[in-house]
Write a protein that holds these residues in place. Sequence first.
Motif, PDB file in Angstrom:
ATOM      1  N   VAL A 193      97.704 116.484   0.197  1.00 15.62           N
ATOM      2  CA  VAL A 193      98.421 115.800  -0.859  1.00 15.62           C
ATOM      3  C   VAL A 193      98.581 114.357  -0.166  1.00 15.62           C
ATOM      4  N   ARG A 194      99.209 114.513   0.958  1.00 19.49           N
ATOM      5  CA  ARG A 194      99.444 113.289   1.971  1.00 19.49           C
ATOM      6  C   ARG A 194      98.184 112.432   1.983  1.00 19.49           C
ATOM      7  N   ALA A 195      97.244 113.205   2.588  1.00 16.03           N
ATOM      8  CA  ALA A 195      95.867 112.308   2.751  1.00 16.03           C
ATOM      9  C   ALA A 195      95.379 111.732   1.526  1.00 16.03           C
ATOM     10  N   LEU A 196      95.651 112.153   0.336  1.00 17.42           N
ATOM     11  CA  LEU A 196      95.131 111.600  -0.859  1.00 17.42           C
ATOM     12  C   LEU A 196      95.873 110.464  -1.470  1.00 17.42           C
ATOM     13  N   GLY A 197      96.944 110.179  -0.441  1.00 22.54           N
ATOM     14  CA  GLY A 197      97.673 108.971  -0.611  1.00 22.54           C
ATOM     15  C   GLY A 197      99.054 108.880  -1.276  1.00 22.54           C
ATOM     16  N   ALA A 198      99.489 110.241  -1.732  1.00 15.48           N
ATOM     17  CA  ALA A 198     100.900 110.402  -2.295  1.00 15.48           C
ATOM     18  C   ALA A 198     101.987 109.991  -1.288  1.00 15.48           C
ATOM     19  N   ASP A 199     102.941 109.093  -2.002  1.00 14.96           N
ATOM     20  CA  ASP A 199     104.076 108.542  -1.128  1.00 14.96           C
ATOM     21  C   ASP A 199     105.064 109.420  -0.780  1.00 14.96           C
ATOM     22  N   GLU A 200     105.159 110.565  -1.599  1.00 12.95           N
ATOM     23  CA  GLU A 200     106.135 111.587  -1.314  1.00 12.95           C
ATOM     24  C   GLU A 200     105.802 112.741  -1.616  1.00 12.95           C
ATOM     25  N   VAL A 201     105.908 113.933  -1.068  1.00 14.88           N
ATOM     26  CA  VAL A 201     105.265 115.428  -1.223  1.00 14.88           C
ATOM     27  C   VAL A 201     106.525 116.379  -1.481  1.00 14.88           C
ATOM     28  N   LEU A 202     106.496 117.355  -2.220  1.00 10.41           N
ATOM     29  CA  LEU A 202     107.545 118.276  -2.591  1.00 10.41           C
ATOM     30  C   LEU A 202     106.547 119.588  -2.281  1.00 10.41           C
ATOM     31  N   ASP A 203     107.277 120.697  -1.688  1.00  7.94           N
ATOM     32  CA  ASP A 203     106.800 121.780  -1.680  1.00  7.94           C
ATOM     33  C   ASP A 203     107.353 122.940  -2.808  1.00  7.94           C
ATOM     34  N   TYR A 204     106.561 123.337  -3.491  1.00  7.44           N
ATOM     35  CA  TYR A 204     106.939 124.102  -4.732  1.00  7.44           C
ATOM     36  C   TYR A 204     107.619 125.390  -4.264  1.00  7.44           C
ATOM     37  N   THR A 205     107.282 125.808  -3.005  1.00  8.92           N
ATOM     38  CA  THR A 205     107.852 127.105  -2.732  1.00  8.92           C
ATOM     39  C   THR A 205     109.430 126.859  -2.282  1.00  8.92           C
ATOM     40  N   ARG A 206     109.739 125.528  -2.194  1.00  8.64           N
ATOM     41  CA  ARG A 206     111.162 125.400  -1.531  1.00  8.64           C
ATOM     42  C   ARG A 206     112.006 124.320  -2.523  1.00  8.64           C
ATOM     43  N   ASP A 207     111.212 123.475  -3.114  1.00  9.10           N
ATOM     44  CA  ASP A 207     111.736 122.326  -4.021  1.00  9.10           C
ATOM     45  C   ASP A 207     111.610 122.633  -5.325  1.00  9.10           C
ATOM     46  N   ASP A 208     112.686 122.386  -6.219  1.00  9.11           N
ATOM     47  CA  ASP A 208     112.584 122.312  -7.512  1.00  9.11           C
ATOM     48  C   ASP A 208     112.444 120.976  -8.233  1.00  9.11           C
ATOM     49  N   PHE A 209     111.422 120.346  -8.359  1.00  9.84           N
ATOM     50  CA  PHE A 209     111.471 118.846  -8.843  1.00  9.84           C
ATOM     51  C   PHE A 209     112.289 118.610  -9.983  1.00  9.84           C
ATOM     52  N   THR A 210     112.555 119.434 -10.848  1.00  9.54           N
ATOM     53  CA  THR A 210     113.394 119.360 -12.094  1.00  9.54           C
ATOM     54  C   THR A 210     114.824 119.330 -11.837  1.00  9.54           C
ATOM     55  N   ARG A 211     115.056 119.511 -10.707  1.00  6.82           N
ATOM     56  CA  ARG A 211     116.604 119.565 -10.251  1.00  6.82           C
ATOM     57  C   ARG A 211     116.926 118.390  -9.297  1.00  6.82           C
ATOM     58  N   ARG A 212     115.972 117.466  -9.219  1.00  8.52           N
ATOM     59  CA  ARG A 212     116.239 116.385  -8.198  1.00  8.52           C
ATOM     60  C   ARG A 212     116.739 115.120  -9.239  1.00  8.52           C
ATOM     61  N   ASP A 213     117.291 114.086  -8.287  1.00  6.25           N
ATOM     62  CA  ASP A 213     117.870 113.087  -9.011  1.00  6.25           C
ATOM     63  C   ASP A 213     117.005 112.035  -9.272  1.00  6.25           C
ATOM     64  N   GLU A 214     115.805 111.889  -8.841  1.00  5.94           N
ATOM     65  CA  GLU A 214     114.691 110.926  -9.147  1.00  5.94           C
ATOM     66  C   GLU A 214     114.482 110.926 -10.501  1.00  5.94           C
ATOM     67  N   ARG A 215     114.130 109.874 -11.007  1.00  7.48           N
ATOM     68  CA  ARG A 215     113.525 109.758 -12.426  1.00  7.48           C
ATOM     69  C   ARG A 215     112.126 109.176 -12.427  1.00  7.48           C
ATOM     70  N   TYR A 216     111.187 109.877 -13.208  1.00  6.99           N
ATOM     71  CA  TYR A 216     109.946 109.390 -13.223  1.00  6.99           C
ATOM     72  C   TYR A 216     109.552 108.511 -14.586  1.00  6.99           C
ATOM     73  N   ASP A 217     108.448 107.723 -14.709  1.00  2.00           N
ATOM     74  CA  ASP A 217     107.752 107.183 -15.642  1.00  2.00           C
ATOM     75  C   ASP A 217     106.890 108.177 -16.436  1.00  2.00           C
ATOM     76  N   LEU A 218     106.118 108.890 -15.429  1.00  2.00           N
ATOM     77  CA  LEU A 218     105.168 109.792 -15.928  1.00  2.00           C
ATOM     78  C   LEU A 218     105.289 111.084 -15.123  1.00  2.00           C
ATOM     79  N   VAL A 219     105.308 112.266 -15.887  1.00  2.00           N
ATOM     80  CA  VAL A 219     105.137 113.460 -15.142  1.00  2.00           C
ATOM     81  C   VAL A 219     103.806 114.363 -15.596  1.00  2.00           C
ATOM     82  N   VAL A 220     102.965 114.423 -14.780  1.00  2.00           N
ATOM     83  CA  VAL A 220     101.580 115.023 -14.794  1.00  2.00           C
ATOM     84  C   VAL A 220     101.642 116.337 -14.408  1.00  2.00           C
ATOM     85  N   ASP A 221     101.781 117.418 -15.547  1.00  2.75           N
ATOM     86  CA  ASP A 221     102.044 118.536 -15.113  1.00  2.75           C
ATOM     87  C   ASP A 221     100.853 119.570 -15.317  1.00  2.75           C
ATOM     88  N   ILE A 222     100.316 120.124 -14.172  1.00  4.09           N
ATOM     89  CA  ILE A 222      99.006 120.888 -14.172  1.00  4.09           C
ATOM     90  C   ILE A 222      99.520 122.560 -14.322  1.00  4.09           C
TER      91      ILE A 222
END
Length: 335
Positions: A193-222
Amino acid sequence: MQAVVQDRYGSPDRLRLRDVPRPEVGDDEVLVRVRATSVHPDVWHVVSGRPVVLRMMGSGLRRPKYPVPGTDLAGVVEAVGSTVTRFRPGDEVFGESLRGFSWRNGGAFAEYAAAPEEGLARKPATVTFEQAAAVPTAGYILLLNLPANRVRPGARLLVNGAAGGVGALAVQLAKARGAHVTGVDHTRKLDLVRALGADEVLDYTRDDFTRRDERYDLVVDIPGNHPFAACRRVLTPDGRYVLIGHDHYGRVGRRWLGSLPRFGRLAVLSLFVRNLRRSGSRAPSKREAMETLRAHLEAGDLTPVIDRTYPLSQAGAAIRYLADGDPVGRVVLTA
Ligand SMILES: NC(=O)c1ccc[n+]([C@@H]2O[C@H](COP(=O)([O-])OP(=O)(O)OC[C@H]3O[C@@H](n4cnc5c(N)ncnc54)[C@H](OP(=O)(O)O)[C@@H]3O)[C@@H](O)[C@H]2O)c1
């Protein structure tokens, strides 16, 4: 010619390579000598016949109406129909063998396949047949769903399932358009994911992105593993949520209806919740989508990552590896 043949729904181990007639080419179709074709979740759906509802959506009720699996192809034009103007024999092309958006076998797991002209684009010389074959179906579903006007310089995007077929293209496309991208996936896939160019990466086995303080203009949820209400928490007031959906090879989603009830609920909710509206951008035609993908491949913005290639004769093993083998990158058959 030789083609992979599916007699009935069920295990991919039943697939066999057989001699079958070459497909006939309709007026607006192109006959392609297939060099590579990709194995993706929708191939698994049609081979397994799950969810069962897809059998009522044109795939064939009791057994597959179209016996040769596969939808993505890259290869060389062998012949063209009478109304085809953009291609001629010898051209290197890539694209989708199905018309529009449908859930059935597309005949690409074969030495030759017929594809509508509108589903094809010229293969850039800078990418291999294997790489080009990994793009069409995932790219089309992404471009159909992506609110293009939300993916702009400075926009903040989160891609959940960022290392997968659709997610990897979403990350690269968003970066090419100047967005800030957070990619979420499994620990093993974060380097990709880093090699693809992502600025930040989150590990879904450890982080729940829905509980973070960041806000997004678009969530693409696969993977769609969080309810919309939770994803909405991390959207800006005018942000958008797009669900691609994934049944995880029958492990999630209902046997009969798969993820369709969830899409239905979101469609109804979109009448009232602006975070689910398309936001004014028009969905591209397949021809436009293929041209967009071609341009990004040519510009080097998209670099498909291949995990493994198999010969056509091992299509069953390739599908099994896709579903059970945790590939990091795409699985491709060569013909
Ligand atoms: N690819 C195509 O060509 C295509 C075309 C049309 C439609 N679709 C549809 O689009 C959907 C996605 O396809 P895809 O090719 O992108 O699938 P994919 O390659 O399997 O990618 C899904 C990604 O999501 C990750 N993931 C699983 N659970 C997660 C979680 N809880 N949180 C974050 N990430 C998680 C997976 O990692 P793990 O290894 O952990 O599972 C994987 O990297 C499928 O339902 C398919 O029917 C795909």
